[in-house]
Design a protein around this motif. Sequence first.
Motif, mmCIF file in Angstrom:
data_model
loop_
_atom_site.group_PDB
_atom_site.id
_atom_site.type_symbol
_atom_site.label_atom_id
_atom_site.label_comp_id
_atom_site.label_asym_id
_atom_site.label_seq_id
_atom_site.Cartn_x
_atom_site.Cartn_y
_atom_site.Cartn_z
ATOM 1 N N VAL A 6 0.735 -1.367 -0.007
ATOM 2 C CA VAL A 6 0.110 -0.437 -0.008
ATOM 3 C C VAL A 6 0.666 0.797 -0.070
ATOM 4 C CG1 VAL A 6 -1.703 0.478 1.702
ATOM 5 C CG2 VAL A 6 -1.883 -1.407 1.098
ATOM 6 N N ILE A 106 -15.007 3.096 2.261
ATOM 7 C CA ILE A 106 -14.770 3.847 3.442
ATOM 8 C C ILE A 106 -15.550 4.373 3.512
ATOM 9 C CG2 ILE A 106 -12.627 4.926 4.075
ATOM 10 C CD1 ILE A 106 -10.767 4.959 2.072
ATOM 11 N N ILE A 127 -13.265 0.191 6.755
ATOM 12 C CA ILE A 127 -12.643 -0.147 5.654
ATOM 13 C C ILE A 127 -13.173 -1.397 5.343
ATOM 14 C CG2 ILE A 127 -10.834 -0.184 4.376
ATOM 15 C CD1 ILE A 127 -10.032 2.138 4.798
ATOM 16 N N ALA A 129 -12.741 -4.293 3.808
ATOM 17 C CA ALA A 129 -11.621 -4.898 3.224
ATOM 18 C C ALA A 129 -11.964 -5.925 2.213
ATOM 19 C CB ALA A 129 -10.233 -5.707 4.391
ATOM 20 N N PHE A 132 -11.743 -4.027 -1.401
ATOM 21 C CA PHE A 132 -10.358 -4.457 -2.119
ATOM 22 C C PHE A 132 -9.653 -5.724 -2.759
ATOM 23 C CE2 PHE A 132 -10.926 -0.217 0.368
ATOM 24 C CZ PHE A 132 -10.836 0.541 -0.785
ATOM 25 N N LEU A 144 -7.051 5.586 -4.796
ATOM 26 C CA LEU A 144 -7.995 5.508 -4.103
ATOM 27 C C LEU A 144 -7.755 7.155 -4.145
ATOM 28 C CD1 LEU A 144 -9.785 4.193 -2.173
ATOM 29 C CD2 LEU A 144 -8.325 3.537 -0.379
ATOM 30 N N THR A 167 -6.166 1.760 5.741
ATOM 31 C CA THR A 167 -6.391 0.376 4.444
ATOM 32 C C THR A 167 -5.243 -0.567 4.852
ATOM 33 O OG1 THR A 167 -7.007 2.562 2.615
ATOM 34 C CG2 THR A 167 -6.521 0.411 1.669
#
Length: 261
Positions: A6, A106, A127, A129, A132, A144, A167
Amino acid sequence: MEQLVVIKIGGNIIDDEIKLSSFLKDFAAIDARKVLVHGGGKLATKLAEQMNVPQQMVDGRRITDAETLKIVTMVYAGYINKNIVAQLQAEGCNAIGISGADGNAILAHKRVHPTMDYGFVGDVDVIDASLFNNLLQQNLTPVLAPITHDKKGQLLNTNADTIAQETAKALSAFYNVELIYSFEKNGVLLDINNEDSVIQKLNTDYYKELKQEGKIFAGMIPKLDNAFAALDSGVKKVIIGKAEEIHELINGEKGTSISHD
């Protein structure tokens, strides 16, 4: 567990077309699943000036009134986000640009502060997850934008550093996550006036020691506190350094690598 990177890039890269193009080439070449979180840059401020919308900053943070929210949404979730996605597509990286409102990615709430009204600034609650992870499993690379929502129809401007950290924490349920904060310095510096005084490895004990000795400058402390908070929540490693050296950061050759051990 599979590796996931990330990466948060800031305005100093976004504001420079040549630097951004070079970074995105390097980012596209990263041979791992990845998420890119971007900030805003100067374009929102420039546009606000052109539209005669006064801008208020307190301690480096933007007060987001209703008109400013329209501008940052257009710029962050619109032009900047889609420009990054288009450039990544040109590099063979199948990117998908999303804001926090898309797919309920989010969820946030309007910031509550005892003395200051930040306007439509959001603090992250959840978030998604799984969303994603589903995108990543389809070999899509999420890009993002730092715009979130409150599930009541209100968009919120949210700090990109925080979004990157949250995230990374959320996705550590699925992956071995490395979180990279890129900024204008070579890493965490022992001497703010010496660009070459990079601390290569920083663990909890060394950080406490440096703080007690007053060797970590004030502006870096919140970033490092956030980095250790991310480690406490399952992120494997946090790296701080220059976006222009992204491959060296991932390989541990440049920047500051932060871990518990």
